[in-house]
Design a protein around this motif. Structure first.
Motif, PDB file in Angstrom:
ATOM      1  N   GLU A  85      49.383  63.136  55.571  1.00  0.00           N
ATOM      2  CA  GLU A  85      49.723  62.467  54.313  1.00  0.00           C
ATOM      3  C   GLU A  85      49.724  63.454  53.147  1.00  0.00           C
ATOM      4  O   GLU A  85      50.287  63.173  52.090  1.00  0.00           O
ATOM      5  CB  GLU A  85      48.756  61.312  54.032  1.00  0.00           C
ATOM      6  CG  GLU A  85      47.384  61.692  53.513  1.00  0.00           C
ATOM      7  CD  GLU A  85      46.429  62.230  54.588  1.00  0.00           C
ATOM      8  OE1 GLU A  85      45.216  62.177  54.326  1.00  0.00           O
ATOM      9  OE2 GLU A  85      46.876  62.687  55.668  1.00  0.00           O
ATOM     10  N   THR A  86      49.116  64.639  53.337  1.00  0.00           N
ATOM     11  CA  THR A  86      49.025  65.617  52.247  1.00  0.00           C
ATOM     12  C   THR A  86      50.169  66.620  52.325  1.00  0.00           C
ATOM     13  O   THR A  86      51.091  66.586  51.526  1.00  0.00           O
ATOM     14  CB  THR A  86      47.659  66.326  52.278  1.00  0.00           C
ATOM     15  OG1 THR A  86      47.473  66.977  53.549  1.00  0.00           O
ATOM     16  CG2 THR A  86      46.534  65.344  52.037  1.00  0.00           C
ATOM     17  N   VAL A  87      50.096  67.553  53.297  1.00  0.00           N
ATOM     18  CA  VAL A  87      51.166  68.528  53.536  1.00  0.00           C
ATOM     19  C   VAL A  87      51.282  68.711  55.049  1.00  0.00           C
ATOM     20  O   VAL A  87      50.440  68.238  55.809  1.00  0.00           O
ATOM     21  CB  VAL A  87      50.870  69.896  52.858  1.00  0.00           C
ATOM     22  CG1 VAL A  87      50.718  69.728  51.346  1.00  0.00           C
ATOM     23  CG2 VAL A  87      49.641  70.563  53.450  1.00  0.00           C
ATOM     24  N   TYR A  88      52.338  69.405  55.489  1.00  0.00           N
ATOM     25  CA  TYR A  88      52.447  69.735  56.918  1.00  0.00           C
ATOM     26  C   TYR A  88      51.447  70.831  57.255  1.00  0.00           C
ATOM     27  O   TYR A  88      51.219  71.751  56.468  1.00  0.00           O
ATOM     28  CB  TYR A  88      53.864  70.201  57.255  1.00  0.00           C
ATOM     29  CG  TYR A  88      54.809  69.058  57.541  1.00  0.00           C
ATOM     30  CD1 TYR A  88      55.178  68.733  58.845  1.00  0.00           C
ATOM     31  CD2 TYR A  88      55.313  68.276  56.509  1.00  0.00           C
ATOM     32  CE1 TYR A  88      56.032  67.673  59.116  1.00  0.00           C
ATOM     33  CE2 TYR A  88      56.166  67.209  56.756  1.00  0.00           C
ATOM     34  CZ  TYR A  88      56.525  66.907  58.065  1.00  0.00           C
ATOM     35  OH  TYR A  88      57.362  65.848  58.322  1.00  0.00           O
ATOM     36  N   GLY A  89      50.836  70.712  58.451  1.00  0.00           N
ATOM     37  CA  GLY A  89      49.867  71.695  58.901  1.00  0.00           C
ATOM     38  C   GLY A  89      50.394  72.489  60.088  1.00  0.00           C
ATOM     39  O   GLY A  89      51.188  71.985  60.882  1.00  0.00           O
ATOM     40  N   LEU A  90      49.932  73.737  60.209  1.00  0.00           N
ATOM     41  CA  LEU A  90      50.274  74.579  61.352  1.00  0.00           C
ATOM     42  C   LEU A  90      49.127  74.460  62.347  1.00  0.00           C
ATOM     43  O   LEU A  90      48.066  75.051  62.157  1.00  0.00           O
ATOM     44  CB  LEU A  90      50.474  76.027  60.900  1.00  0.00           C
ATOM     45  CG  LEU A  90      51.010  76.995  61.954  1.00  0.00           C
ATOM     46  CD1 LEU A  90      52.387  76.570  62.445  1.00  0.00           C
ATOM     47  CD2 LEU A  90      51.059  78.412  61.399  1.00  0.00           C
ATOM     48  N   ALA A  91      49.360  73.682  63.419  1.00  0.00           N
ATOM     49  CA  ALA A  91      48.247  73.209  64.244  1.00  0.00           C
ATOM     50  C   ALA A  91      48.123  73.933  65.575  1.00  0.00           C
ATOM     51  O   ALA A  91      49.117  74.307  66.199  1.00  0.00           O
ATOM     52  CB  ALA A  91      48.406  71.709  64.499  1.00  0.00           C
ATOM     53  N   GLY A  92      46.858  74.092  65.994  1.00  0.00           N
ATOM     54  CA  GLY A  92      46.547  74.651  67.306  1.00  0.00           C
ATOM     55  C   GLY A  92      45.195  74.157  67.773  1.00  0.00           C
ATOM     56  O   GLY A  92      44.369  73.681  66.985  1.00  0.00           O
ATOM     57  N   ASN A  93      44.956  74.265  69.071  1.00  0.00           N
ATOM     58  CA  ASN A  93      43.707  73.867  69.713  1.00  0.00           C
ATOM     59  C   ASN A  93      42.549  74.696  69.166  1.00  0.00           C
ATOM     60  O   ASN A  93      42.555  75.918  69.258  1.00  0.00           O
ATOM     61  CB  ASN A  93      43.872  74.085  71.228  1.00  0.00           C
ATOM     62  CG  ASN A  93      42.612  73.774  72.031  1.00  0.00           C
ATOM     63  OD1 ASN A  93      41.548  73.488  71.491  1.00  0.00           O
ATOM     64  ND2 ASN A  93      42.742  73.850  73.343  1.00  0.00           N
ATOM     65  N   ILE A  94      41.535  74.048  68.604  1.00  0.00           N
ATOM     66  CA  ILE A  94      40.423  74.797  67.991  1.00  0.00           C
ATOM     67  C   ILE A  94      39.626  75.595  69.008  1.00  0.00           C
ATOM     68  O   ILE A  94      38.951  76.556  68.643  1.00  0.00           O
ATOM     69  CB  ILE A  94      39.462  73.895  67.176  1.00  0.00           C
ATOM     70  CG1 ILE A  94      38.644  72.964  68.090  1.00  0.00           C
ATOM     71  CG2 ILE A  94      40.181  73.112  66.105  1.00  0.00           C
ATOM     72  CD1 ILE A  94      37.428  72.376  67.408  1.00  0.00           C
ATOM     73  N   PHE A  95      39.696  75.210  70.303  1.00  0.00           N
ATOM     74  CA  PHE A  95      38.921  75.902  71.330  1.00  0.00           C
ATOM     75  C   PHE A  95      39.711  77.026  72.016  1.00  0.00           C
ATOM     76  O   PHE A  95      39.195  77.667  72.925  1.00  0.00           O
ATOM     77  CB  PHE A  95      38.411  74.905  72.374  1.00  0.00           C
ATOM     78  CG  PHE A  95      37.544  73.824  71.780  1.00  0.00           C
ATOM     79  CD1 PHE A  95      36.430  74.148  71.011  1.00  0.00           C
ATOM     80  CD2 PHE A  95      37.839  72.489  71.968  1.00  0.00           C
ATOM     81  CE1 PHE A  95      35.624  73.155  70.454  1.00  0.00           C
ATOM     82  CE2 PHE A  95      37.041  71.494  71.417  1.00  0.00           C
ATOM     83  CZ  PHE A  95      35.933  71.823  70.666  1.00  0.00           C
ATOM     84  N   SER A  96      40.948  77.231  71.586  1.00  0.00           N
ATOM     85  CA  SER A  96      41.776  78.303  72.143  1.00  0.00           C
ATOM     86  C   SER A  96      41.802  79.484  71.186  1.00  0.00           C
ATOM     87  O   SER A  96      42.375  79.406  70.105  1.00  0.00           O
ATOM     88  CB  SER A  96      43.210  77.804  72.387  1.00  0.00           C
ATOM     89  OG  SER A  96      44.092  78.898  72.534  1.00  0.00           O
ATOM     90  N   GLU A  97      41.181  80.588  71.576  1.00  0.00           N
ATOM     91  CA  GLU A  97      41.187  81.786  70.732  1.00  0.00           C
ATOM     92  C   GLU A  97      42.623  82.257  70.489  1.00  0.00           C
ATOM     93  O   GLU A  97      42.977  82.676  69.384  1.00  0.00           O
ATOM     94  CB  GLU A  97      40.370  82.897  71.386  1.00  0.00           C
ATOM     95  CG  GLU A  97      40.240  84.136  70.516  1.00  0.00           C
ATOM     96  CD  GLU A  97      39.351  85.209  71.136  1.00  0.00           C
ATOM     97  OE1 GLU A  97      39.497  86.377  70.746  1.00  0.00           O
ATOM     98  OE2 GLU A  97      38.531  84.866  72.001  1.00  0.00           O
TER      99      GLU A  97
END
Length: 318
Positions: A26-38
């Motif tokens: 709802e704010t802005v687009y995010g660049l997303a990835g798995n937090i547990f993947s280095e």
């Protein structure tokens, strides 16, 4: 070439394979990835050219998940979560060891929120891991509020932009940390100070820190167009002083007519701060594409979301 798509299963597949996907909130687009993947987390920093000392926000599917990743939840944090989640409030809390230091810039706290976007909430509920998702733009540049903004930045660097339409709030979440269990605003954002104080009482603002910032958005220069930008309460004088330049104008509600102005955008003719916030970044993207010498932005009323918009425009001028 990145693909703009609404295919949730494709987004989930890519994220499960440690790839990055741009996601709508709802704010802005995010660049997303798995937090547990280095691999995925490093790719976020490298794709954005973001310094590793600048922490990332972790996006979770529901409030129950909070206990999986944080060590302690102050009472006022519980009140804020209950009042505003899902929504544009990020809480900075003591992290459990399960959260990699890479996410938090080496700090013992983690920034976390539940985004209020149906597509991304559905995606989070399909995954076995939370998502780290800073804004999907190169470091210091204008945040994206449309899928097309993201593609223009990263078309050769990421495989997919999950298209959730234009972002409703239009500026980042308000970030709140806790010192001696008392809330502190680290970043002004889409939830106004007035709304927050109605829940937890008077709150201090501590939103500038150049070295080892406690949260995203604390650096002096941020959210900036390539075009030189100035912020003023005196539009006519600023235009007059720069008549020899190609000027773009960004105003709150008043259209100033002057032959020196080559392009102008009004954020809200009806003086609605929510509407102005939702249009802010898209307006800056448009202005930045007009081959201008200078963008002159009008300072908004300094209350409610006007305070957050002024914060973004001030950082854009640095």
């Amino acid at each position: 070439m990145s693909i703009i798509s609404t295919d949730l299963s494709k987004a989930a597949e890519l994220l499960n394979n440690e790839e990055l996907v741009a996601i709508p909130t709802e704010t802005v687009y995010g660049l997303a990835g798995n937090i547990f993947s280095e691999k995925a987390v490093k790719a976020i920093f490298e794709t954005k050219e973001r310094p590793f000392f600048n922490p990332l926000i972790v996006h979770i599917p529901n409030i129950d998940y909070l206990e999986t990743i944080v060590d302690a939840i102050p009472e006022k944090a519980k009140l804020l979560a209950e009042a505003f989640w899902p929504g544009p409030i990020t809480l900075v809390l003591k992290k459990k060891s399960i959260i990699p230091d890479l996410i938090t810039g080496g700090k013992d706290t983690v920034a976390v929120r539940i985004p209020n976007h149906p597509l991304t909430l559905e995606l989070l509920n399909q995954l076995d891991f939370p998502l780290a998702a800073p804004s999907a733009n190169p470091f210091n540049r204008i945040s994206p509020t449309k899928a097309e903004h993201v593609e223009s930045y990263f078309k050769d660097k990421i495989k997919m932009v999950l298209d959730g339409g234009a972002c409703k709030s239009g500026i980042e979440s308000t970030i709140i940390g806790f010192e001696n269990s008392e809330p502190i605003i680290y970043r002004l954002g889409s939830t106004s100070i007035e709304a927050i104080e109605a829940v937890v009482g008077t709150i201090e603002i501590k939103n500038k820190k150049e070295v080892a910032p406690d949260a995203p958005g604390m650096l002096e220069r941020h959210y900036a167009p390539k075009t030189k930008t100035i912020l003023t309460s005196h539009l006519k004088e600023a235009v007059e002083a720069n008549k020899n330049l190609r000027i773009g104008l960004l105003t709150y509600n008043d259209i100033l007519n002057d032959d020196a102005i080559h392009f102008k955008i009004v954020l809200s003719e009806g003086k609605n701060l929510e509407e102005a916030a939702s249009k802010l970044y898209d307006a800056l993207h448009q202005l930045d594409q007009q081959d201008l010498d200078l963008i002159i932005a009008e300072r908004l009323p300094d209350y409610g979301l006007g305070k957050s918009i002024n914060d973004r425009l001030t950082r854009a001028t640095k």
